[in-house]
Scaffold this motif. Sequence first.
Motif, short mmCIF file in Angstrom:
data_model
loop_
_atom_site.label_atom_id
_atom_site.label_comp_id
_atom_site.label_asym_id
_atom_site.label_seq_id
_atom_site.Cartn_x
_atom_site.Cartn_y
_atom_site.Cartn_z
N ASP A 111 23.68 39.18 -8.77
CA ASP A 111 22.45 37.87 -8.77
C ASP A 111 22.61 37.49 -7.45
N GLU A 112 23.74 37.06 -6.73
CA GLU A 112 23.79 36.47 -5.55
C GLU A 112 23.20 37.06 -4.30
N PHE A 113 22.87 38.63 -4.66
CA PHE A 113 21.97 39.37 -3.56
C PHE A 113 20.57 38.82 -3.47
N ALA A 114 20.21 38.17 -4.35
CA ALA A 114 18.74 37.70 -4.41
C ALA A 114 18.53 36.56 -3.63
N ARG A 115 19.39 35.71 -3.01
CA ARG A 115 19.38 34.96 -2.00
C ARG A 115 18.97 35.59 -0.57
N TYR A 116 19.54 36.75 -0.24
CA TYR A 116 19.50 37.15 1.04
C TYR A 116 18.58 38.52 0.80
N ALA A 117 18.43 39.07 -0.21
CA ALA A 117 17.58 40.14 0.02
C ALA A 117 16.28 40.13 -1.21
N PRO A 118 15.48 39.49 -0.93
CA PRO A 118 14.22 39.60 -1.85
C PRO A 118 13.49 40.66 -2.08
N GLY A 119 13.30 40.56 -3.32
CA GLY A 119 12.21 41.88 -3.90
C GLY A 119 10.68 41.54 -3.80
N MET A 120 10.02 42.40 -4.61
CA MET A 120 8.68 42.02 -4.31
C MET A 120 7.88 42.65 -5.71
N LYS A 121 7.70 41.26 -6.36
CA LYS A 121 6.89 41.79 -7.94
C LYS A 121 5.83 40.93 -7.93
N THR A 122 5.66 39.77 -7.36
CA THR A 122 4.41 38.62 -7.32
C THR A 122 3.87 38.44 -6.18
N VAL A 123 2.84 37.95 -6.08
CA VAL A 123 2.11 37.43 -4.76
C VAL A 123 2.91 36.64 -4.14
N GLU A 124 3.45 35.77 -4.73
CA GLU A 124 4.53 34.79 -3.93
C GLU A 124 5.73 35.50 -3.29
N ASP A 125 6.18 36.56 -3.90
CA ASP A 125 7.27 37.52 -3.11
C ASP A 125 6.64 38.11 -2.10
N ALA A 126 5.52 38.55 -2.13
CA ALA A 126 5.09 39.49 -0.86
C ALA A 126 4.67 38.43 0.31
N ARG A 127 4.18 37.41 -0.24
CA ARG A 127 4.10 36.26 1.00
C ARG A 127 5.37 35.90 1.58
N HIS A 128 6.49 35.60 0.81
CA HIS A 128 7.63 35.48 1.38
C HIS A 128 8.36 36.64 2.19
N LEU A 129 7.95 37.78 1.71
CA LEU A 129 8.34 38.85 2.71
C LEU A 129 7.57 38.99 3.80
N ARG A 130 6.36 38.78 3.77
CA ARG A 130 5.51 38.85 5.14
C ARG A 130 6.13 37.70 6.00
N ASP A 131 6.31 36.54 5.62
CA ASP A 131 6.73 35.23 6.41
C ASP A 131 8.04 35.86 7.04
N GLN A 132 8.91 36.54 6.43
CA GLN A 132 10.15 36.79 6.90
C GLN A 132 10.29 37.93 7.89
N ILE A 133 9.31 38.90 7.70
CA ILE A 133 9.25 40.04 8.73
C ILE A 133 8.58 39.49 9.75
N LEU A 134 7.51 38.39 9.56
CA LEU A 134 6.80 38.04 10.99
C LEU A 134 8.11 37.20 11.49
N LEU A 135 8.66 36.35 10.90
CA LEU A 135 9.62 35.42 11.36
C LEU A 135 10.59 36.27 12.45
N ALA A 136 10.97 37.21 11.99
CA ALA A 136 12.09 38.10 12.48
C ALA A 136 11.40 38.50 13.89
N PHE A 137 10.49 38.90 14.07
CA PHE A 137 9.78 39.28 15.50
C PHE A 137 9.61 37.95 16.23
N GLU A 138 9.10 36.83 15.77
CA GLU A 138 8.85 35.55 16.47
C GLU A 138 10.41 34.99 17.03
#
Length: 449
Positions: A122-149
Amino acid sequence: MSEEQRHRVVVVGGGFGGLNVTKALAHADVDVTVVDRTNHHLFQPLLYQVAAGILPPGLIAPALRGVIRKQKNARALLAEVTDLDLDAHVVRASGPDGRPLELPYDTLVVAGGATHSYFGRDEFARYAPGMKTVEDARHLRDQILLAFEMAELATDPQERAEWLTFVVIGAGPTGVELVGQVAELAHTVLPQDYRAVDTHEARILLLEGAGAVVPPFAPKLQRYTQGRLEAMGVEVRLHSLAVGMDGESVTLKGPDGEETIRTRTRIWAAGVQASPLAAQLAERTGAGTDRAGRIEVNPDCTVPGRPEVFAIGDMVSLDGLPGVAQPAMQEGKYVGKLIKARLAGDERTAPFHYFDKGSMATIGHRAAVADAFGMRFTGVLGYTMWGFVHVLYLIGWGNRLGTVYTWARALTFSHSRGHRIITFEQAHERAFRGPGPVEAPVRGPSRAG
């Protein structure tokens, strides 16, 4: 029958299973209460497109109250279920302000869905988020866009390479769809948007513990999927498991031993775990559970010893059915019909029978795999079938037309993503807090069931 004496049905979860039960009871002489932790019905199969900036959440997550507004015998409550008192026939829940709620029932349907499974890590949850909710998808979108920025800001080549390295763990349909969108962002959508960094340099990896991508599909479709991904610039690593993570790397164990890959973005798509409500039901009824925590139910979807309590969707183990939308939808319709039959005095119980309509997964623009009607499709034909079926199952013509328009604009005409929204505050939080939630990935009902 007076209004006070009407049969009371409580449905826990407004996902595919719960919503289909509710709609099946539209003309029944019952009062239906749907209780859920969110106020919307989420069409999970398109959630990854929110993470990729293709679709806005509203098109795939209509308000639950709006979905059932014409059904006069149904109401929706925003609350979190805390206890299922089967002896007292009461569902106990907590409102957003903490107020206690008691929902008495004559029939209970639990469709709690599933959440992420990290297979005991479960410690992986901090570093590798999954995607089951709208909030999860938003977090992933933020992280992906942040990486390019951040890659645009980086002056150190090693740091830039870490920001431009993306690792998706799990090559089931969700993992394949996510990694395909990351590849399209890096190689098709973003190259002309940045000046100091060449997004073509992005390194995109897909890790899978099994010997093939999309394991449930036929070998022909597996080979096509892997070949297409590799043509899109994705490194596919089979027989490879994530065995360690921190904020800047992931360690994988593959055929050649362990390897540490420096990366700031990891996405988990490797497994699911049933809602905690499944364990609660199992404890109180003596039912068994499988390795994913799913409760074993009777052929009519009732829990052992409790004919008035049904469990459906991703949180149940029944005939080896997969945890996807179709079984949950069909189980919901079946349970609704069974409840109406009981109220009419018909005690005959035909077991639930699943009609397999096939499986589909999109890889990228104009590329998908489909196994349906006894035939297998790839490429543009598979992509067209995938799009038609997914639009068909969206709720409301406005959402269907809006999705088709957004797809045409984003994928065909502009080759862009219209929902790449991120603020400095969001980027600051992601950069310092990390890609995933700080909390352990244990929560109540998700949206699939």
